[in-house]
Design a protein around this motif. Structure first.
Motif, short mmCIF file in Angstrom:
data_model
loop_
_atom_site.label_atom_id
_atom_site.label_comp_id
_atom_site.label_asym_id
_atom_site.label_seq_id
_atom_site.Cartn_x
_atom_site.Cartn_y
_atom_site.Cartn_z
N ARG A 181 0.93 -1.02 0.17
CA ARG A 181 -0.09 -0.02 0.08
C ARG A 181 0.80 1.32 -0.02
O ARG A 181 0.35 2.34 0.15
CB ARG A 181 -0.97 -0.21 1.46
CG ARG A 181 -1.99 -1.16 1.25
CD ARG A 181 -2.74 -0.93 2.45
NE ARG A 181 -3.63 -2.34 2.58
CZ ARG A 181 -4.32 -2.73 3.87
NH1 ARG A 181 -4.07 -1.99 4.74
NH2 ARG A 181 -4.98 -3.83 3.62
N GLU A 219 1.54 8.73 1.05
CA GLU A 219 0.33 9.24 0.35
C GLU A 219 0.84 10.18 -0.75
O GLU A 219 1.60 11.14 -0.64
CB GLU A 219 -0.46 9.93 1.52
CG GLU A 219 -1.77 10.52 0.87
CD GLU A 219 -2.66 11.10 1.94
OE1 GLU A 219 -3.74 11.25 1.73
OE2 GLU A 219 -2.12 11.38 3.20
N HIS A 226 -9.96 7.75 0.18
CA HIS A 226 -9.03 7.10 -0.36
C HIS A 226 -9.37 5.77 -0.74
O HIS A 226 -9.10 5.16 -2.02
CB HIS A 226 -7.75 6.81 0.49
CG HIS A 226 -6.61 6.05 0.19
ND1 HIS A 226 -5.88 6.63 -0.75
CD2 HIS A 226 -6.34 4.55 0.28
CE1 HIS A 226 -4.98 5.73 -1.21
NE2 HIS A 226 -5.21 4.63 -0.40
N GLY A 227 -10.20 5.04 -0.12
CA GLY A 227 -10.82 3.56 -0.38
C GLY A 227 -12.12 3.20 -0.08
O GLY A 227 -12.68 3.98 1.12
N THR A 234 -14.29 -0.53 0.44
CA THR A 234 -14.62 -2.01 0.55
C THR A 234 -15.83 -2.20 1.46
O THR A 234 -16.20 -1.83 2.37
CB THR A 234 -13.44 -2.75 0.86
OG1 THR A 234 -13.18 -2.73 2.55
CG2 THR A 234 -12.11 -2.30 0.33
N THR A 294 -12.27 4.05 -8.90
CA THR A 294 -10.84 3.56 -8.74
C THR A 294 -10.79 3.18 -7.07
O THR A 294 -9.99 2.52 -6.60
CB THR A 294 -9.76 4.26 -8.84
OG1 THR A 294 -9.94 5.57 -8.32
CG2 THR A 294 -9.97 4.40 -10.46
N LYS A 295 -11.53 3.94 -6.32
CA LYS A 295 -11.74 3.82 -5.00
C LYS A 295 -12.33 2.44 -4.38
O LYS A 295 -11.76 2.20 -3.30
CB LYS A 295 -12.42 5.07 -4.14
CG LYS A 295 -12.13 6.49 -4.60
CD LYS A 295 -10.62 6.74 -4.56
CE LYS A 295 -10.05 8.01 -4.98
NZ LYS A 295 -10.54 9.09 -4.35
N THR A 350 -10.18 -0.56 -2.91
CA THR A 350 -8.84 0.13 -2.11
C THR A 350 -9.00 0.53 -0.53
O THR A 350 -10.09 0.68 -0.29
CB THR A 350 -8.34 1.41 -2.82
OG1 THR A 350 -8.31 1.25 -4.03
CG2 THR A 350 -7.06 1.93 -2.01
#
Length: 260
Positions: free
Chosen positions: A46, A64, A174-175, A177, A210-211, A214
């Motif tokens: 990551r 980052e 940022h992500g 899930t 795209t997030k 991630t």
């Protein structure tokens, strides 16, 4: 201790001490050295730590991506998401924009909305609204310690946000899930974002495709907390179905090839 908590603790230790050893971490957390190596492999993948023989060190500039680097990614998607998000803002509202390149794009869409009060911990967002905004708009910058992504974070930012009551929060992440919810790679920024979430009556998450999938090191909030999630039409059908079931409302905006 859950794996996610252990990852956060390892990352904190690396940032404080500059480096960690596998054997020391295994003894501290009561797990095998193999488990710690897997943890470090994941954090290295990551970009959060740099693996070295027998342990890991600070990843430096790879922790980052900076604001400028992120701003050139998925530009068409971010513009489409921001344009739709702007429709949710009414004149006279008190809103918050978190740090992020999509929220900065939203700021450009809001410069002509009258009588807005905008609270932000983003230096680029504040600059956009200050330089191009209306005289009847009020921009409140939280203060705090600046991150690589041009966010202001830490106790000063959190303390300022906790005194406020806001109609809407537009949150960049940022992500995303199913298991971890909305996440960020910066532990202190996550705390500031959680304060913003608590201060707002409604949460609108802005995240391009795209997030999805991630994972940042620190959780901001669960999927179910989002009243609205705005994304683009390259999100997979499986992800759309899951998010439809978990967030208040999923909005998928079309993006044409030329970015219009």
């Amino acid at each position: 201790m859950l794996a996610q908590q252990r990852h956060a603790a390892i990352l904190d230790r690396v940032r404080v001490t500059g480096g960690v050893r596998v054997g020391d971490l295994a003894a501290e957390f009561g797990v095998s050295e193999m488990t710690i190596r897997r943890d470090l492999d994941l954090l290295h993948e990551r970009g959060l730590v740099a693996k070295v023989h027998g342990g890991a060190t600070v990843a430096g500039a790879t922790d980052e991506p900076g604001f400028r680097a992120k701003s050139v990614r998925q530009q068409a998607e971010k513009a489409a998401i921001a344009a739709h998000a702007a429709r949710l803002v009414r004149p006279g509202a008190a809103i918050a924009l978190s740090a992020g390149t999509t929220t900065a794009e939203l700021a450009r869409q809001l410069v002509d909305v009258p009588a807005l009060t905008v609270v932000t911990n983003s230096l680029p967002v504040a600059d956009i609204l200050h330089e191009r905004g209306r005289a009847d708009q009020t921009v409140v910058l939280t203060g705090g310690v600046r991150t690589r992504s041009a966010a202001l974070v830490g106790p000063v930012a959190v303390g300022a946000v906790r005194t406020l009551h806001l109609d809407l929060l537009f949150l960049g992440v940022h992500g995303i899930t199913e298991r971890t919810g909305f996440t960020t790679p910066n532990l202190t920024e996550a705390e500031t974002n959680r304060a913003l979430v608590t201060a707002a009556d409604r949460l609108v998450v802005l995240a391009d495709h795209t997030k999805w999938g991630t994972v940042g090191i620190s959780a901001i909030t669960d999927l179910s907390t989002a009243d609205v999630l705005i994304t683009d039409d390259r999100l997979t059908p499986q992800a759309r179905q899951l998010l439809t079931d978990r967030v208040g409302e999923l909005i998928v905006v079309p993006v044409t090839r030329d970015g219009t």
